[in-house]
Design a protein around this motif. Structure first.
Motif, PDB file in Angstrom:
ATOM      1  N   TYR A 148       0.848  -1.185   0.000  1.00 25.87           N
ATOM      2  CA  TYR A 148       0.000   0.000   0.000  1.00 25.87           C
ATOM      3  C   TYR A 148       0.886   1.239   0.000  1.00 25.87           C
ATOM      4  O   TYR A 148       1.924   1.268   0.661  1.00 25.87           O
ATOM      5  N   ASP A 201      -0.125  -3.250  -6.488  1.00 25.80           N
ATOM      6  CA  ASP A 201      -0.125  -2.460  -5.253  1.00 25.80           C
ATOM      7  C   ASP A 201      -1.267  -1.447  -5.295  1.00 25.80           C
ATOM      8  O   ASP A 201      -1.648  -0.955  -6.361  1.00 25.80           O
ATOM      9  N   SER A 223       1.110   1.097   5.792  1.00 25.08           N
ATOM     10  CA  SER A 223       0.881  -0.270   6.248  1.00 25.08           C
ATOM     11  C   SER A 223      -0.579  -0.652   6.012  1.00 25.08           C
ATOM     12  O   SER A 223      -1.433   0.219   5.813  1.00 25.08           O
ATOM     13  N   GLU A 224      -0.869  -1.936   6.062  1.00 26.86           N
ATOM     14  CA  GLU A 224      -2.255  -2.381   5.883  1.00 26.86           C
ATOM     15  C   GLU A 224      -3.149  -1.803   6.983  1.00 26.86           C
ATOM     16  O   GLU A 224      -4.272  -1.379   6.722  1.00 26.86           O
ATOM     17  N   GLU A 225      -2.642  -1.785   8.213  1.00 27.80           N
ATOM     18  CA  GLU A 225      -3.423  -1.210   9.320  1.00 27.80           C
ATOM     19  C   GLU A 225      -3.727   0.269   9.069  1.00 27.80           C
ATOM     20  O   GLU A 225      -4.847   0.733   9.290  1.00 27.80           O
ATOM     21  N   TRP A 283      -3.786   1.795   6.126  1.00 27.00           N
ATOM     22  CA  TRP A 283      -4.697   1.831   4.974  1.00 27.00           C
ATOM     23  C   TRP A 283      -6.144   1.651   5.445  1.00 27.00           C
ATOM     24  O   TRP A 283      -7.026   2.431   5.092  1.00 27.00           O
ATOM     25  N   LEU A 284      -6.374   0.606   6.224  1.00 27.94           N
ATOM     26  CA  LEU A 284      -7.724   0.309   6.697  1.00 27.94           C
ATOM     27  C   LEU A 284      -8.251   1.419   7.609  1.00 27.94           C
ATOM     28  O   LEU A 284      -9.436   1.789   7.538  1.00 27.94           O
TER      29      LEU A 284
END
Length: 150
Positions: free
Chosen positions: A3, A46, A139-141, A143-144
């Motif tokens: 991401y 990505d 990071s994915e966290e 992003w969410l």
């Protein structure tokens, strides 16, 4: 899949511009650290947060995905381009770009002020003082958490 956050000035290139074009090159990166991320880390598939800066409504405006990995930024070789680099050698190009595809606009601009107030984003370079990079990992966290603000 990784991401990313790509910054752009909407007067030059906005999420609406990307929506109209559907796929566009992400050219004009002239910072070595950002160039290295484009060249070495950004990959096809990505996901990218498109972030509007230097405007009235600063923040995340949409989502794109990378559809072509790094290749030489041809604008570096055109003297009439604002991205021209007289020192770049065509046999060993200094600058690269990737192609991104429009995914969607966010339901609203997710502002920098909102993001700065989110503890989940404390490590995101965007919310730290003095960060000027136009490309940064997310990071994915993170992003969410950002998209949860829609």
């Amino acid at each position: 899949m990784a991401y990313w956050l790509f910054k752009t000035e909407p007067d030059t290139f906005s999420i609406d511009t990307l929506r109209e074009q559907n796929v566009s090159c992400w050219e004009g990166v002239r910072n070595y650290q950002a160039r290295n991320m484009l060249r070495d880390d950004v990959s096809v598939g990505d996901q990218v947060l498109i972030y509007h800066s230097s405007c009235k409504k600063i923040g995340v405006a949409g989502i794109a995905k990378v559809v072509k990995g790094a290749y030489p930024d041809h604008f570096q070789f055109h003297p009439e381009s604002p991205y021209f680099d007289i020192k770049s050698d065509p046999s060993n190009p200094r600058w690269v770009m990737v192609d991104i595809e429009f995914v969607r606009k966010t339901s609203r601009i997710i502002s920098l002020a909102e993001m700065k107030a989110m503890p989940q984003l404390d490590n995101l370079p965007l919310v730290k003082r003095g960060n000027r990079l136009s490309i940064m990992p997310v990071s994915e966290e993170e992003w969410l958490a950002i998209l949860d603000k829609e």
